[in-house]
Design a protein around this motif. Structure first.
Motif, PDB file in Angstrom:
ATOM      1  N   ASP A   1     -23.234  27.770  14.287  1.00 50.98           N
ATOM      2  CA  ASP A   1     -24.075  28.560  14.606  1.00 50.98           C
ATOM      3  C   ASP A   1     -24.817  28.588  15.872  1.00 50.98           C
ATOM      4  OD1 ASP A   1     -23.225  29.945  12.439  1.00 50.98           O
ATOM      5  OD2 ASP A   1     -24.922  30.661  11.424  1.00 50.98           O
TER       6      ASP A   1
ATOM      7  N   LEU B   1     -23.430  31.083  18.870  1.00 50.79           N
ATOM      8  CA  LEU B   1     -23.294  32.575  18.678  1.00 50.79           C
ATOM      9  C   LEU B   1     -24.008  33.307  19.904  1.00 50.79           C
ATOM     10  CD1 LEU B   1     -23.548  32.764  14.784  1.00 50.79           C
ATOM     11  CD2 LEU B   1     -21.527  32.784  16.321  1.00 50.79           C
TER      12      LEU B   1
ATOM     13  N   GLN C   1     -14.634  35.205  19.762  1.00 47.84           N
ATOM     14  CA  GLN C   1     -14.850  35.040  18.283  1.00 47.84           C
ATOM     15  C   GLN C   1     -13.909  34.072  17.557  1.00 47.84           C
ATOM     16  OE1 GLN C   1     -14.258  39.276  17.772  1.00 47.84           O
ATOM     17  NE2 GLN C   1     -16.221  39.586  17.211  1.00 47.84           N
TER      18      GLN C   1
ATOM     19  N   LEU D   1     -15.214  30.701  16.720  1.00 43.73           N
ATOM     20  CA  LEU D   1     -15.883  30.248  15.423  1.00 43.73           C
ATOM     21  C   LEU D   1     -14.677  30.031  14.321  1.00 43.73           C
ATOM     22  CD1 LEU D   1     -18.600  30.336  13.626  1.00 43.73           C
ATOM     23  CD2 LEU D   1     -18.506  32.994  13.666  1.00 43.73           C
ATOM     24  N   SER D   2     -13.783  31.071  14.466  1.00 48.67           N
ATOM     25  CA  SER D   2     -12.612  30.916  13.534  1.00 48.67           C
ATOM     26  C   SER D   2     -11.942  29.699  13.511  1.00 48.67           C
ATOM     27  CB  SER D   2     -11.860  32.154  13.350  1.00 48.67           C
ATOM     28  OG  SER D   2     -11.028  32.323  14.888  1.00 48.67           O
TER      29      SER D   2
ATOM     30  N   SER E   1     -20.449  36.552  12.915  1.00 52.27           N
ATOM     31  CA  SER E   1     -19.618  36.476  14.068  1.00 52.27           C
ATOM     32  C   SER E   1     -19.517  37.553  15.077  1.00 52.27           C
ATOM     33  CB  SER E   1     -18.032  36.196  13.632  1.00 52.27           C
ATOM     34  OG  SER E   1     -17.608  37.240  12.958  1.00 52.27           O
TER      35      SER E   1
ATOM     36  N   SER F   1     -12.444  32.200   7.660  1.00 57.01           N
ATOM     37  CA  SER F   1     -11.711  32.316   9.183  1.00 57.01           C
ATOM     38  C   SER F   1     -10.687  33.273   9.117  1.00 57.01           C
ATOM     39  CB  SER F   1     -11.043  30.902   9.367  1.00 57.01           C
ATOM     40  OG  SER F   1     -10.031  30.791   8.339  1.00 57.01           O
TER      41      SER F   1
ATOM     42  N   ILE G   1     -12.922  36.344   9.426  1.00 54.18           N
ATOM     43  CA  ILE G   1     -13.463  36.614  11.006  1.00 54.18           C
ATOM     44  C   ILE G   1     -12.561  37.003  11.901  1.00 54.18           C
ATOM     45  CG2 ILE G   1     -14.398  35.244  12.951  1.00 54.18           C
ATOM     46  CD1 ILE G   1     -15.842  33.382  10.703  1.00 54.18           C
TER      47      ILE G   1
ATOM     48  N   SER H   1     -12.835  40.278  14.024  1.00 54.16           N
ATOM     49  CA  SER H   1     -12.481  40.531  15.553  1.00 54.16           C
ATOM     50  C   SER H   1     -11.437  41.429  16.049  1.00 54.16           C
ATOM     51  CB  SER H   1     -12.337  38.990  15.955  1.00 54.16           C
ATOM     52  OG  SER H   1     -10.963  38.551  15.736  1.00 54.16           O
TER      53      SER H   1
END
Length: 396
Positions: free
Chosen positions: A27, A30, A48, A51-52, A234, A356, A359, A363
């Motif tokens: 995090d 972010l 994004q 993150l995934s 996210s 994931s 997310i 996105s």
């Protein structure tokens, strides 16, 4: 190495060092998504995936570290994971293309998953079910607390030193944690309890755990709860900063409110379990979770596009998640007490694969509006509600 007894308070501090970097590396970046988007001249979907892809790396590592640590011991595998974690964190610092950054973020997740898997397995190696559950509750609270604070730290670092300084910070944190664990952490798995690394045996152990409806149900419940939160998290920085005109130095406060609510509720879970019991607390938590999409549905468009309303509703969701998610997770881990390494691997891998995927779906659907995020979250909650109904029918 100067080992510390696992039953002393210093062992608990070492557990903190194991989970520290892994808790923050997700995090902390972010708030810098808008800056990364501009600096790498890319699009929101690729940003994004920072993150995934990290979650995919954690997912892949999770399937390996459980069986490997069952055979080689916890310390060796943990130190290998720390090495990958540190090297990939340094790689992130020097990435000049978004594709390279995504590759190192995947490796970063692969390395950090050793901390989560081995750390969890060590706790269940050394403690009976009730003490282990209490220690895991403390660790989970710590992890979520760090996740809540990470955006504040990341935002401050980025504003004063640029977004790359966050990668430097994580690399330094991992280096310190790895050094502390190398010097002081004892081995938790005795040689006589280790298992030969045989593909057939590992496959059999995985099959045993995966054949359990109780394991699947509780793991999926936990996974969909966290998937809903992470779809929101996210997309937060791009929505709040770019569309809702929230200042970058104020934005982390909104995210901390959502995750902080989860922490506060989790801290009181032990007392609430004594008062209501585990099963009743699960029902209460799920009921609160199911209220969130109803609030979004009844609210006018003018309210949906305000940061305060969005954050308040997600705090409601976090209350329900804090009451129930940890209970479903603990049940998953305790279905097969003799297969804690395998169970930890599967719980983490399944959860992060679902997260994931959610997310990435979020996105793809995100179009700059809060409603596009709410639609994906509502879809996940509908799946969660269906699974809850099947679970209660099965129990009845």
């Amino acid at each position: 190495m100067f080992p510390i007894s696992y039953d002393g308070k210093w062992f608990r501090y070492l557990m903190v060092f194991i989970f520290l970097g892994a808790a923050m590396e997700t995090d902390i970046y972010l708030p810098t998504f808008p800056e990364i988007l501009n600096n790498f001249n890319t699009n929101a979907v690729m940003v994004q995936r920072i993150l995934s892809y990290n979650f995919i790396g954690i997912c892949l590592g999770s399937l390996m570290y459980g069986p490997l640590s069952d055979h080689f011991g916890r310390r060796k595998i943990l130190m290998f994971g720390f090495s990958v974690f540190l090297a990939s964190s340094i790689g992130c610092i020097f990435s000049t293309k978004i594709e390279a950054l995504l590759a190192f973020r995947l490796l970063q997740g692969f390395g950090s998953s050793a901390c989560v898997i081995v750390g969890t397995a060590m706790i269940f190696d050394l403690f009976e079910e009730n003490p282990a559950a209490k220690l895991m509750a403390d660790i989970n609270t710590l992890v979520v607390s760090l996740m809540a604070l990470a955006p504040l730290i990341g935002s401050w670092i980025s504003l004063h030193m640029g977004y790359k300084a966050n990668f430097v910070f994580i690399a330094a944190l991992v280096s310190i944690s790895a050094t502390m664990c190398f010097l002081f952490l004892p081995e938790s798995l005795n040689v006589d309890k280790r298992k030969k690394l045989q593909l057939k045996r590992v496959a059999t152990d995985y099959k045993t755990v995966l054949a359990s409806p109780v394991f699947w149900c509780n793991t999926l419940m936990t996974s969909f709860i966290f998937a809903t939160i992470m779809v929101y998290v996210s997309n937060m920085s791009l929505l709040y900063i770019e569309q809702l005109n929230v200042s970058p130095d104020v934005f982390p406060l909104y995210q901390m409110a959502t995750l902080g609510t989860f922490v506060i509720v989790s801290l009181n879970n032990g007392r609430l379990i004594d008062k209501y019991g585990i099963e009743k607390l699960k029902v209460i938590g799920l009921g609160i979770i199911f209220l969130a999409p109803l609030v979004f549905f009844l609210a006018p468009d003018s309210m949906i596009n305000t940061p305060l309303f969005l954050t308040s509703t997600m705090c409601l969701f976090s209350t329900g998640a804090g009451l129930s998610a940890g209970l479903f997770f603990a049940k998953s881990m305790n279905v097969f007490p003799e297969l804690t390494g395998i169970a930890a691997s599967l719980v983490t891998a399944i959860r992060l694969f679902i997260v994931s995927a959610a997310i990435d779906l979020g996105s793809q659907v995100y179009n700059g509006t809060a409603q596009s995020i709410i639609n994906v979250m509502t879809g996940i909650i509908v799946v969660l509600a269906s699974l809850s109904l099947l679970n209660f029918k099965r129990q009845a």
